[in-house]
Design an enzyme around this catalytic site. Structure first.
Site, mmCIF file in Angstrom:
data_model
loop_
_atom_site.group_PDB
_atom_site.id
_atom_site.type_symbol
_atom_site.label_atom_id
_atom_site.label_comp_id
_atom_site.label_asym_id
_atom_site.label_seq_id
_atom_site.Cartn_x
_atom_site.Cartn_y
_atom_site.Cartn_z
ATOM 1 N N GLU A 57 -0.692 12.780 -11.118
ATOM 2 C CA GLU A 57 0.171 11.965 -11.108
ATOM 3 C C GLU A 57 1.686 12.826 -11.214
ATOM 4 O O GLU A 57 2.819 12.389 -10.978
ATOM 5 C CB GLU A 57 0.371 10.998 -12.262
ATOM 6 N N GLY A 67 -10.790 19.177 -12.378
ATOM 7 C CA GLY A 67 -9.959 19.011 -13.401
ATOM 8 C C GLY A 67 -10.834 19.208 -14.814
ATOM 9 O O GLY A 67 -11.542 20.259 -14.764
ATOM 10 N N GLY A 69 -14.219 15.373 -16.517
ATOM 11 C CA GLY A 69 -15.451 15.683 -15.492
ATOM 12 C C GLY A 69 -16.737 14.891 -16.277
ATOM 13 O O GLY A 69 -17.392 14.238 -15.466
ATOM 14 N N GLU A 71 -15.723 20.185 -10.309
ATOM 15 C CA GLU A 71 -15.237 21.552 -10.358
ATOM 16 C C GLU A 71 -14.300 21.665 -11.734
ATOM 17 O O GLU A 71 -13.260 20.913 -11.551
ATOM 18 C CB GLU A 71 -14.512 22.053 -9.120
ATOM 19 N N GLU A 120 -10.432 26.961 -23.104
ATOM 20 C CA GLU A 120 -9.603 27.307 -21.988
ATOM 21 C C GLU A 120 -8.129 27.081 -22.366
ATOM 22 O O GLU A 120 -7.930 25.726 -22.833
ATOM 23 C CB GLU A 120 -9.908 26.165 -20.817
HETATM 24 O O1 TXE Z 1 -6.580 17.376 -16.628
HETATM 25 P P1 TXE Z 1 -7.213 16.116 -16.144
HETATM 26 P P2 TXE Z 1 -5.374 17.534 -17.444
HETATM 27 C C1 TXE Z 1 -7.974 21.963 -17.728
HETATM 28 C C2 TXE Z 1 -7.016 22.744 -18.263
HETATM 29 C C3 TXE Z 1 -6.088 21.699 -18.808
HETATM 30 C C4 TXE Z 1 -6.825 20.702 -19.103
HETATM 31 C C5 TXE Z 1 -5.988 19.373 -19.261
HETATM 32 O O2 TXE Z 1 -7.479 23.388 -19.448
HETATM 33 O O3 TXE Z 1 -5.212 22.317 -19.743
HETATM 34 O O4 TXE Z 1 -7.869 20.474 -18.158
HETATM 35 O O5 TXE Z 1 -5.361 19.051 -17.929
HETATM 36 C C6 TXE Z 1 -7.331 12.512 -13.174
HETATM 37 N N1 TXE Z 1 -10.889 8.836 -14.568
HETATM 38 N N2 TXE Z 1 -7.733 21.707 -16.360
HETATM 39 O O6 TXE Z 1 -5.163 16.645 -18.439
HETATM 40 O O7 TXE Z 1 -7.017 15.017 -17.159
HETATM 41 C C7 TXE Z 1 -5.845 12.901 -13.461
HETATM 42 O O8 TXE Z 1 -4.944 11.776 -13.260
HETATM 43 C C8 TXE Z 1 -10.591 9.246 -13.404
HETATM 44 C C9 TXE Z 1 -8.734 22.605 -15.192
HETATM 45 O O9 TXE Z 1 -4.008 17.344 -16.540
HETATM 46 O O10 TXE Z 1 -8.693 16.390 -15.878
HETATM 47 C C10 TXE Z 1 -5.880 14.046 -12.407
HETATM 48 O O11 TXE Z 1 -5.749 13.617 -11.114
HETATM 49 N N3 TXE Z 1 -9.582 10.340 -13.359
HETATM 50 C C11 TXE Z 1 -8.811 22.134 -14.169
HETATM 51 C C12 TXE Z 1 -7.325 14.948 -12.640
HETATM 52 O O12 TXE Z 1 -7.983 13.962 -13.101
HETATM 53 C C13 TXE Z 1 -8.699 10.840 -14.239
HETATM 54 C C14 TXE Z 1 -7.404 21.970 -13.384
HETATM 55 C C15 TXE Z 1 -7.208 15.939 -13.386
HETATM 56 O O13 TXE Z 1 -6.641 15.638 -14.884
HETATM 57 C C16 TXE Z 1 -9.219 10.357 -15.530
HETATM 58 C C17 TXE Z 1 -6.739 21.137 -14.286
HETATM 59 C C18 TXE Z 1 -10.155 9.245 -15.648
HETATM 60 N N4 TXE Z 1 -10.506 8.768 -16.911
HETATM 61 C C19 TXE Z 1 -6.915 20.954 -15.861
HETATM 62 N N5 TXE Z 1 -8.405 10.853 -16.301
HETATM 63 C C20 TXE Z 1 -9.422 23.201 -13.104
HETATM 64 N N6 TXE Z 1 -10.793 23.017 -12.870
HETATM 65 O O14 TXE Z 1 -8.760 23.914 -12.481
HETATM 66 C C21 TXE Z 1 -7.545 11.914 -15.855
HETATM 67 N N7 TXE Z 1 -7.956 11.777 -14.466
#
Ligand code: TXE
Length: 499
Positions: free
Chosen positions: A179, A229, A234, A251, A386
């Site tokens: 978002e 994410g 995950g 991932e 992390e």
């Molecule tokens: O990630 P989220 P966030 C790690 C990194 C970071 C932390 C938090 O440590 O500080 O995660 O980041 C969607 N059902 N990484 O909170 O929440 C959300 O809208 C379905 C590592 O921003 O995991 C977004 O599109 N979807 C990572 C996506 O998930 C949901 C990269 C990722 O957000 C959801 C980013 C739900 N219940 C953060 N809740 C990497 N692997 O590189 C959220 N989302």
């Protein structure tokens, strides 16, 4: 600067939404864009369009691979045409410096070009040794409708490690980008339609994860969820998928170690360590956030690293000379600063940084200075969790065994790096490192042909390479009888017995 107004992209066109979410720049606070806060109806429309496009086989899923490759090729041309515009959107929404955003779009285009070539040749097998009168075909079919949920750190690359591969395989897709950074995803979906990729093949619904993401992952017409994410989300997605026995690709996070042995090319290692911890402000899953350095060279190595780190330039997204940009939002910046606080409280030695940066016009943004801690031990929070910011945790070691044990002492397993001129040591250590990728005398190297993914809590499955394509396929076994059928049926049931 104009505020970009977006709706959802569904079935080849814009679909309006009553509610919107705003994205303000993390670098200077100005309003950048408004995205749709989608509701259940929007998600249903997007999945419905993807389902219809998939099930009407001639539209995309059973189109000859060469035709799909051609359409993907046109799309690549349009993205190349619009590279600068896409890069600016990416830089502003993420807060990263423009030259890194440009490199990200270039890399995404490269992934699409590679995936398009794979569409020509979906592999299959012919099994000829199951008896003279039998032939076996092992074919691969597109998995179906894929829900892709992507994060904010590399909105394009994380998407392009999935999207063109799924399209090449013949799948149709609903994307839910973060978002915070949905602009580039919506733009490339529009370009896909302009390139002749049929309506309904790529749909984008925007909004929060907790609402839109949950509706999407629970939809019965979604065949697979491909997610990048946090590990926490995950796990949630894997649970949701299990309820309906859906496939998942995950991932997730990482906690990479970069091991510097005393016999390394020290200058090359310094470059790699520096890039590894500051690239993308440290908001990267393969960030080289842990430096393990051999005791005998540690003192001088750290001196040089600190000196080089002092030259890192923080800047606004449009600053062509900036090395490091703003963190994604205020809450995340505060979290990074609280990790730094924990490092101090738990007894690590701060060698550099450790503070928010507000000078030189950065006061409205969420900037954290490149930060280096030494004397970090495995029980410390900054060694284990992390951080996702420009923070390096340094630990010294005395033997190869100790280096390997330290590197593997983590719940994650995405990437690790090692630096040595001794080839035997390089191969031995790279074999013992528990991660999906190992970099030897380099770091953060990429090639479209090389699979990417993690062990342990870093994820499930692989992206990129041929494996990246196969993730989006189902295997089908077809038995073909040649000549007269002589199956072992009870005598009374055979045709001859009945007649
Ligand atoms: O990630 P989220 P966030 C790690 C990194 C970071 C932390 C938090 O440590 O500080 O995660 O980041 C969607 N059902 N990484 O909170 O929440 C959300 O809208 C379905 C590592 O921003 O995991 C977004 O599109 N979807 C990572 C996506 O998930 C949901 C990269 C990722 O957000 C959801 C980013 C739900 N219940 C953060 N809740 C990497 N692997 O590189 C959220 N989302």
């Amino acid at each position: 600067m104009d505020v970009r107004e977006y709706d959802n992209w569904i079935d080849g066109g814009w679909a309006g939404a009553d509610r919107k979410v705003e994205r303000k720049s993390p670098a200077h606070g100005r309003l950048l864009a408004r995205f749709a806060q989608s509701d259940e109806q929007a998600v249903r429309a997007a999945v419905g369009a993807a389902r219809k496009a998939f099930d009407t086989r001639s539209v995309w899923s059973s189109m000859p691979g060469a035709e799909r490759a051609k359409a993907l090729g046109h799309w690549v041309d349009l993205m190349t045409r619009d590279l600068e515009r896409l890069a600016l959107i990416e830089a502003e929404e993420v807060g990263k410096p423009i030259r890194f955003a440009r490199a990200e779009i270039e890399w995404s285009i490269e992934l699409a070009r590679y995936a398009a070539a794979l569409a020509w040749q979906l592999p299959g097998d012919l099994v000829s040794n199951i008896g003279d009168a039998n032939l076996g075909l092992v074919t691969r079919e597109p998995r179906g409708v894929i829900a892709m949920i992507t994060p904010w750190n590399f909105p394009m690359v994380t998407l392009f490690q999935k999207l063109p591969f799924a399209l090449a395989a013949g799948c149709t897709v609903v994307v839910k980008p973060s978002e915070l950074t949905s602009g580039s995803t919506l733009e490339i979906a529009k370009l896909a339609t302009e390139a002749g990729i049929p309506n309904g093949v790529i749909n984008v619904v925007t909004g929060s994860g907790r609402t839109v993401g949950e509706i999407l992952t629970g939809h019965r017409d979604v065949d697979m969820i491909s997610f990048t994410g946090s590990t926490a989300v995950g796990i949630r997605i894997a649970q949701r998928a299990a309820e309906q026995v859906k496939r998942v690709g995950l991932e997730l996070g990482g906690k990479a170690a970069n091991i510097v042995f005393a016999d390394a090319d020290i200058d090359a290692a310094l470059d790699g360590i520096l890039l590894g911890y500051i690239l993308n402000q440290g908001e990267e899953c393969v960030q080289g956030t842990r430096l393990l350095v051999e005791d005998s060279v540690a003192e001088s190595f750290l001196e040089k690293l600190v000196e080089r780190s002092k030259k890192i330039r923080l800047g606004l997204p449009t600053d062509e000379d900036a090395d490091v940009g703003a963190l994604i939002h205020e809450k995340h910046m505060e979290q990074v600063l609280s990790y730094i606080e924990s490092g101090l409280e738990e007894g690590a030695t701060l060698l550099l940084g450790g503070n928010r940066v507000t000078e030189n016009g950065l006061g409205m943004g969420y900037y954290v200075a490149p930060t280096i801690f030494s004397n970090v031990t495995p029980d410390m929070t900054i060694f284990r969790e992390e951080i996702f910011g420009p923070v390096l945790a340094v630990t010294r070691f005395k033997s190869v065994e100790e280096a390997i044990a330290l590197a593997n002492d983590t719940n994650y397993g995405l990437g690790n790096g090692l630096w040595t001129k001794d080839i035997d040591k390089a191969i031995r250590v790279s074999r013992e490192l528990r991660s999906g990728t190992v970099y030897v005398n380099t770091f953060l190297e990429t090639a479209a042909q090389m699979p990417f993914g993690g062990l342990k809590q870093s994820g499930i499955g692989r992206e990129n390479g041929l494996d990246g394509l196969l993730e989006f396929t189902e295997v089908k076994s077809t038995f073909i009888k040649l000549g007269k059928r002589t199956h072992a049926l009870p005598h009374t049931l055979t045709t001859s017995a009945r007649s």
